[in-house]
Design a protein around this motif. Structure first.
Motif, PDB file in Angstrom:
ATOM      1  N   ARG A   1     -61.446   1.126 -38.148  1.00 45.09           N
ATOM      2  CA  ARG A   1     -61.362  -0.162 -37.452  1.00 45.09           C
ATOM      3  C   ARG A   1     -62.251  -0.164 -36.229  1.00 45.09           C
ATOM      4  N   GLU A   2     -62.836  -1.340 -35.970  1.00 47.86           N
ATOM      5  CA  GLU A   2     -63.612  -1.436 -34.726  1.00 47.86           C
ATOM      6  C   GLU A   2     -62.632  -1.804 -33.610  1.00 47.86           C
ATOM      7  N   HIS A   3     -63.122  -1.910 -32.364  1.00 50.86           N
ATOM      8  CA  HIS A   3     -62.198  -2.016 -31.227  1.00 50.86           C
ATOM      9  C   HIS A   3     -61.407  -3.323 -31.138  1.00 50.86           C
ATOM     10  N   PHE A   4     -61.908  -4.416 -31.729  1.00 52.65           N
ATOM     11  CA  PHE A   4     -61.091  -5.636 -31.695  1.00 52.65           C
ATOM     12  C   PHE A   4     -59.917  -5.527 -32.670  1.00 52.65           C
ATOM     13  N   GLY A   5     -59.961  -4.500 -33.520  1.00 53.62           N
ATOM     14  CA  GLY A   5     -58.829  -4.251 -34.405  1.00 53.62           C
ATOM     15  C   GLY A   5     -59.100  -4.567 -35.864  1.00 53.62           C
ATOM     16  N   PHE A   6     -60.322  -5.003 -36.205  1.00 53.45           N
ATOM     17  CA  PHE A   6     -60.620  -5.350 -37.600  1.00 53.45           C
ATOM     18  C   PHE A   6     -61.104  -4.132 -38.368  1.00 53.45           C
ATOM     19  N   ARG A   7     -60.711  -4.094 -39.621  1.00 53.64           N
ATOM     20  CA  ARG A   7     -61.249  -3.066 -40.490  1.00 53.64           C
ATOM     21  C   ARG A   7     -62.740  -3.346 -40.680  1.00 53.64           C
ATOM     22  N   ASP A   8     -63.573  -2.322 -40.540  1.00 56.72           N
ATOM     23  CA  ASP A   8     -65.021  -2.517 -40.674  1.00 56.72           C
ATOM     24  C   ASP A   8     -65.536  -1.694 -41.846  1.00 56.72           C
ATOM     25  N   GLY A   9     -66.798  -1.920 -42.196  1.00 55.13           N
ATOM     26  CA  GLY A   9     -67.406  -1.138 -43.280  1.00 55.13           C
ATOM     27  C   GLY A   9     -66.978  -1.609 -44.659  1.00 55.13           C
ATOM     28  N   ILE A  10     -66.706  -2.902 -44.813  1.00 56.24           N
ATOM     29  CA  ILE A  10     -66.255  -3.391 -46.124  1.00 56.24           C
ATOM     30  C   ILE A  10     -67.428  -3.965 -46.918  1.00 56.24           C
ATOM     31  N   SER A  11     -68.072  -4.980 -46.344  1.00 50.78           N
ATOM     32  CA  SER A  11     -69.149  -5.632 -47.089  1.00 50.78           C
ATOM     33  C   SER A  11     -70.449  -4.878 -46.871  1.00 50.78           C
ATOM     34  N   GLN A  12     -70.911  -4.263 -47.927  1.00 50.23           N
ATOM     35  CA  GLN A  12     -72.132  -3.466 -47.827  1.00 50.23           C
ATOM     36  C   GLN A  12     -72.925  -3.714 -49.097  1.00 50.23           C
TER      37      GLN A  12
ATOM     38  N   HIS B   1     -68.034 -14.742 -38.156  1.00 48.46           N
ATOM     39  CA  HIS B   1     -69.042 -13.675 -38.106  1.00 48.46           C
ATOM     40  C   HIS B   1     -69.559 -13.292 -39.489  1.00 48.46           C
ATOM     41  N   ILE B   2     -68.686 -13.182 -40.471  1.00 49.86           N
ATOM     42  CA  ILE B   2     -69.162 -12.690 -41.775  1.00 49.86           C
ATOM     43  C   ILE B   2     -69.895 -13.771 -42.588  1.00 49.86           C
ATOM     44  N   LEU B   3     -69.778 -15.034 -42.184  1.00 49.49           N
ATOM     45  CA  LEU B   3     -70.613 -16.054 -42.845  1.00 49.49           C
ATOM     46  C   LEU B   3     -71.911 -16.273 -42.079  1.00 49.49           C
ATOM     47  N   LYS B   4     -71.842 -16.111 -40.762  1.00 44.93           N
ATOM     48  CA  LYS B   4     -73.065 -16.220 -39.960  1.00 44.93           C
ATOM     49  C   LYS B   4     -74.057 -15.142 -40.393  1.00 44.93           C
ATOM     50  N   THR B   5     -73.541 -13.944 -40.625  1.00 46.84           N
ATOM     51  CA  THR B   5     -74.427 -12.816 -40.915  1.00 46.84           C
ATOM     52  C   THR B   5     -74.671 -12.641 -42.416  1.00 46.84           C
ATOM     53  N   ASN B   6     -73.903 -13.341 -43.238  1.00 45.89           N
ATOM     54  CA  ASN B   6     -74.135 -13.342 -44.688  1.00 45.89           C
ATOM     55  C   ASN B   6     -73.692 -14.697 -45.230  1.00 45.89           C
TER      56      ASN B   6
ATOM     57  N   ARG C   1     -80.467  -8.988 -46.208  1.00 40.90           N
ATOM     58  CA  ARG C   1     -79.312  -8.082 -46.247  1.00 40.90           C
ATOM     59  C   ARG C   1     -79.681  -6.799 -45.532  1.00 40.90           C
ATOM     60  N   ILE C   2     -78.679  -6.222 -44.877  1.00 41.24           N
ATOM     61  CA  ILE C   2     -78.912  -4.970 -44.148  1.00 41.24           C
ATOM     62  C   ILE C   2     -77.864  -3.953 -44.580  1.00 41.24           C
ATOM     63  N   LEU C   3     -78.205  -2.671 -44.445  1.00 44.82           N
ATOM     64  CA  LEU C   3     -77.207  -1.612 -44.652  1.00 44.82           C
ATOM     65  C   LEU C   3     -76.661  -1.273 -43.283  1.00 44.82           C
TER      66      LEU C   3
ATOM     67  N   GLY D   1     -67.092   0.201 -27.400  1.00 44.00           N
ATOM     68  CA  GLY D   1     -67.789  -0.766 -28.239  1.00 44.00           C
ATOM     69  C   GLY D   1     -68.276  -0.170 -29.534  1.00 44.00           C
ATOM     70  N   LEU D   2     -69.374  -0.715 -30.006  1.00 42.86           N
ATOM     71  CA  LEU D   2     -69.893  -0.319 -31.309  1.00 42.86           C
ATOM     72  C   LEU D   2     -71.314   0.213 -31.148  1.00 42.86           C
ATOM     73  N   LEU D   3     -71.571   1.405 -31.717  1.00 44.96           N
ATOM     74  CA  LEU D   3     -72.947   1.880 -31.831  1.00 44.96           C
ATOM     75  C   LEU D   3     -73.443   1.264 -33.129  1.00 44.96           C
TER      76      LEU D   3
ATOM     77  N   LYS E   1     -83.304 -11.667 -38.291  1.00 39.36           N
ATOM     78  CA  LYS E   1     -82.920 -12.935 -38.904  1.00 39.36           C
ATOM     79  C   LYS E   1     -81.408 -13.164 -38.702  1.00 39.36           C
ATOM     80  N   LEU E   2     -80.626 -12.117 -38.917  1.00 37.57           N
ATOM     81  CA  LEU E   2     -79.170 -12.262 -38.781  1.00 37.57           C
ATOM     82  C   LEU E   2     -78.787 -12.567 -37.332  1.00 37.57           C
ATOM     83  N   GLN E   3     -79.430 -11.879 -36.383  1.00 37.80           N
ATOM     84  CA  GLN E   3     -79.097 -12.127 -34.974  1.00 37.80           C
ATOM     85  C   GLN E   3     -79.514 -13.554 -34.600  1.00 37.80           C
TER      86      GLN E   3
HETATM   87  C1  HEM Z   1     -69.294  -7.589 -40.993  1.00 35.84           C
HETATM   88  C2  HEM Z   1     -67.550  -6.460 -36.612  1.00 35.84           C
HETATM   89  C3  HEM Z   1     -72.064  -6.599 -34.815  1.00 35.84           C
HETATM   90  C4  HEM Z   1     -73.749  -7.955 -39.119  1.00 35.84           C
HETATM   91  C5  HEM Z   1     -68.435  -7.258 -39.970  1.00 35.84           C
HETATM   92  C6  HEM Z   1     -67.006  -7.072 -40.098  1.00 35.84           C
HETATM   93  C7  HEM Z   1     -66.532  -6.737 -38.875  1.00 35.84           C
HETATM   94  C8  HEM Z   1     -67.639  -6.734 -37.957  1.00 35.84           C
HETATM   95  C9  HEM Z   1     -65.084  -6.421 -38.517  1.00 35.84           C
HETATM   96  C10 HEM Z   1     -66.171  -7.272 -41.378  1.00 35.84           C
HETATM   97  C11 HEM Z   1     -66.006  -6.022 -42.131  1.00 35.84           C
HETATM   98  C12 HEM Z   1     -67.080  -5.771 -43.149  1.00 35.84           C
HETATM   99  O1  HEM Z   1     -67.412  -6.668 -43.932  1.00 35.84           O
HETATM  100  O2  HEM Z   1     -67.580  -4.646 -43.184  1.00 35.84           O
HETATM  101  C13 HEM Z   1     -68.631  -6.434 -35.742  1.00 35.84           C
HETATM  102  C14 HEM Z   1     -68.516  -6.163 -34.331  1.00 35.84           C
HETATM  103  C15 HEM Z   1     -69.785  -6.194 -33.816  1.00 35.84           C
HETATM  104  C16 HEM Z   1     -70.679  -6.493 -34.927  1.00 35.84           C
HETATM  105  C17 HEM Z   1     -67.207  -5.918 -33.579  1.00 35.84           C
HETATM  106  C18 HEM Z   1     -70.259  -5.967 -32.414  1.00 35.84           C
HETATM  107  C19 HEM Z   1     -69.625  -5.269 -31.510  1.00 35.84           C
HETATM  108  C20 HEM Z   1     -72.903  -7.008 -35.812  1.00 35.84           C
HETATM  109  C21 HEM Z   1     -74.328  -7.231 -35.661  1.00 35.84           C
HETATM  110  C22 HEM Z   1     -74.798  -7.636 -36.874  1.00 35.84           C
HETATM  111  C23 HEM Z   1     -73.669  -7.639 -37.791  1.00 35.84           C
HETATM  112  C24 HEM Z   1     -75.141  -7.026 -34.375  1.00 35.84           C
HETATM  113  C25 HEM Z   1     -76.196  -8.018 -37.275  1.00 35.84           C
HETATM  114  C26 HEM Z   1     -76.997  -8.740 -36.513  1.00 35.84           C
HETATM  115  C27 HEM Z   1     -72.684  -7.918 -39.998  1.00 35.84           C
HETATM  116  C28 HEM Z   1     -72.834  -8.140 -41.421  1.00 35.84           C
HETATM  117  C29 HEM Z   1     -71.546  -8.046 -41.955  1.00 35.84           C
HETATM  118  C30 HEM Z   1     -70.642  -7.761 -40.847  1.00 35.84           C
HETATM  119  C31 HEM Z   1     -74.125  -8.403 -42.193  1.00 35.84           C
HETATM  120  C32 HEM Z   1     -71.162  -8.203 -43.415  1.00 35.84           C
HETATM  121  C33 HEM Z   1     -70.965  -9.645 -43.715  1.00 35.84           C
HETATM  122  C34 HEM Z   1     -70.542  -9.838 -45.162  1.00 35.84           C
HETATM  123  O3  HEM Z   1     -71.363  -9.543 -46.042  1.00 35.84           O
HETATM  124  O4  HEM Z   1     -69.421 -10.237 -45.397  1.00 35.84           O
HETATM  125  N1  HEM Z   1     -68.796  -7.056 -38.654  1.00 35.84           N
HETATM  126  N2  HEM Z   1     -69.941  -6.630 -36.063  1.00 35.84           N
HETATM  127  N3  HEM Z   1     -72.545  -7.265 -37.110  1.00 35.84           N
HETATM  128  N4  HEM Z   1     -71.366  -7.695 -39.697  1.00 35.84           N
HETATM  129 FE1  HEM Z   1     -70.670  -7.242 -37.863  1.00 35.84          FE
END
Ligand code: HEM
Length: 522
Positions: free
Chosen positions: A225-236, A381-386, A396-398, A416-418, A432-434
């Motif tokens: 989980r990242e610090h806000f409490g969400f599970r991370d590392g799912i969509s790859q 966040h997950i629709l903005k970035t995908n 798409r990014i890894l 925070g997050l590295l 592009k995502l940012q």
């Molecule tokens: C997905 C958190 C920064 C791009 C996610 C998810 C979380 C998360 C909780 C959902 C879990 C997952 O699908 O793996 C954060 C936090 C950030 C951060 C707390 C900053 C502290 C960023 C940045 C980018 C980014 C800087 C790129 C500019 C993505 C992408 C996904 C994602 C592409 C997957 C979207 C999808 O395909 O559903 N992030 N993220 N994130 N994040 Fe972030």
């Protein structure tokens, strides 16, 4: 048949690619990023090929082998033993580091090796033309194009001129420390070939590195989980030819290896599958084959601000702060997509099984008006970035980030997050995502829908100067997203702003991660 041949020819060479470069990346509980400056370019260039001996820098073939072992059903004690034996490393260079290497090679009398790097390159190859953002570096590009804070506000480490990074991951701190020590020795740290940033006497690398941990340090960081409490590392994104065929068949968001790794396509363009990146990939020099770009950013998370935001606006189209959090992210904290309805593990018990990753990743592809996005806030966040539309799917990014700092309990310490991601084009990937995240509209050309900037990572002129997210920029939350026409009218509640940004960028850099063949050839 011809097409098949062309594809095979373009296939990346797994034993020449650095090992973090696929969906699962290095197996890790602990990780360090060590940033260095090259002081003696000639000696450094001589030392580089020594890293390709299987013990220093890891190949993708080796890491895939490790995962195969880890995936075998083992009894708990055997599994523990395997995990504790692991460590892996990767090396990358900023454009400034590549220029030092080029100087080093020339000083050894070996002539120009890294063609395309020169300032006034007029021949076929030119990094300035093929990868403008990388060539500029993050210090110039970020504040100019992405609303990053001015460099004077970054951590001192990132204000310095960084030449290279060693990313070392492993099962625990000791494994990582000893691997890093070996690498620094091989690169001549003890005799001053590379130095810390900023250099200290006597040498201490404490300021030149940032450490992250994903181990089960607390209930909150369990299951990554990242610090806000969400599970991370799912969509790859999964990668054809690298991830298993079965997994690729069922994943909607698969990328070709070319999206993450630089390989020639049909002998013309190198790298990204999109044919319209801002740069001209056909001008990439051959030594970049099987390499990738690493974007590193230290992103401070203000957990107290995030929780205050949720508390203050909990009634905006929501029944409680948890539902609002889910609308901002697009997933409940346990990882369940908001499109799927209620969370599976609403109270996020630390020992609950992880959600089914693949199912959680695959919202139905948007095809009709009543598509998946109608039940996920467009600003999330997950629709903005995908954005999950075919037109934008080539960005798409890894992601292989890791949290840093102690888990939030009540003390507001730095954490925070590295953030780390790989792509074959920084312009088509991270940037592009940012930029989507910083835009008030949804994706590109959809200006009729303006959900506001990404509530997690969106940046603006005001936030760059240390100010708040303006009311007009803050994310809008819709009362009832269900069944509404995505592009049409919805019952909109007020936006969340103005509010303090919940994430602050503290610095970073763009790196190139060469193939092992390139390192050997230096
Ligand atoms: C997905 C958190 C920064 C791009 C996610 C998810 C979380 C998360 C909780 C959902 C879990 C997952 O699908 O793996 C954060 C936090 C950030 C951060 C707390 C900053 C502290 C960023 C940045 C980018 C980014 C800087 C790129 C500019 C993505 C992408 C996904 C994602 C592409 C997957 C979207 C999808 O395909 O559903 N992030 N993220 N994130 N994040 Fe972030």
């Amino acid at each position: 048949m011809r097409l098949f041949r062309a594809l095979r020819a373009a296939a990346p060479n797994l034993s020449e690619i650095q090992g973090d470069l696929f969906s699962r990346g290095f197996p890790k509980f602990y990780e360090t990023y060590y940033f260095f400056s090259i002081q003696r370019p000639g000696d450094f260039s001589k030392a580089l090929p020594k890293l390709v001996d299987g013990k220093h820098i890891s190949s993708l073939a080796a890491v895939l082998g490790q995962w195969k072992d880890l995936d075998k059903p083992l009894n708990e004690s055997t599994k523990e033993k395997t995990v504790t034996q692991l460590s892996n490393a990767l090396i990358g260079f900023s454009v400034f580091g590549l220029k030092e290497i080029e100087r080093g090679i020339q000083s050894l009398g070996k002539g120009p090796a890294l063609v395309g790097l020169g300032e006034t390159e007029s021949g076929k190859y030119s990094l300035e033309k093929s990868d403008p953002a990388f060539y500029t570096g993050m210090k110039k590009d970020g504040p100019k194009s992405l609303f990053d804070p001015p460099v004077t506000r970054w951590d001192p480490l990132f204000q310095a001129n960084i030449h290279g990074v060693l990313k070392v991951a492993g099962s625990d701190k000791d494994q990582v420390e000893s691997r890093l020590k070996q690498l620094k020795e091989a690169l001549g740290y003890d005799s001053g070939v590379i130095v810390d940033i900023p250099a200290r006497s006597p040498p201490t690398d404490a300021l030149s590195r940032v450490d992250g941990a994903a181990e089960k340090r607390s209930e909150r960081l369990a299951w990554g989980r990242e610090h806000f409490g969400f599970r991370d590392g799912i969509s790859q994104p999964l990668m054809r030819d690298i991830d298993s065929d079965d997994a690729c068949k069922t994943n909607n968001f698969m990328v070709t290896p070319q999206d993450a790794i630089i390989v020639p396509q049909d002998g013309k363009a190198w790298g990204h599958t999109s044919d319209t990146p801002p740069g001209d990939p056909s001008r990439r020099p051959p030594w970049m084959k099987d390499g990738s770009f690493l974007v590193f950013r230290k992103l401070e998370q203000h957990v107290k601000r995030f929780n205050t935001l949720l508390e203050k606006h909990k009634s905006v189209g929501c029944k409680d702060p948890e539902q609002l959090a889910a609308k901002l992210m697009g997933r409940w904290k346990d990882g369940t997509p908001i499109a799927d309805g209620e969370p599976r593990n609403p109270v996020e018990p630390a020992n609950s099984a992880p959600v089914n990753l693949l199912a959680s990743n695959n919202f139905p592809a948007p095809s009709t008006k009543k598509d998946s996005r109608t039940v996920c806030s467009p600003g999330a966040h997950i629709l903005k970035t995908n954005p999950r539309t075919p037109a934008w799917s080539s960005s798409r990014i890894l992601r292989h980030g890791i949290p840093y700092g102690t888990p939030f309990i009540d003390k507001d310490e730095p954490r925070g997050l590295l953030f780390a991601c790989y792509q074959s084009s920084i312009d088509m990937g991270f940037r592009k995502l940012q930029q989507w995240a910083n835009s008030r509209t949804f994706g590109e050309g959809a200006s009729s829908l303006a959900p506001g900037i990404d509530p997690i990572i969106g940046q603006s002129k005001e936030t760059a100067e240390g100010g708040q997210v303006k009311k007009e920029d803050a994310m809008r939350v819709w009362k009832d997203d269900k069944g509404a026409d995505f592009w049409g009218k919805r019952t909109e509640e007020e936006g969340l702003g103005p509010h303090e940004p919940v994430v602050t960028m503290k610095g970073g850099e763009y790196f190139f991660v060469p193939s092992l063949a390139a390192l050997r050839g230096v």
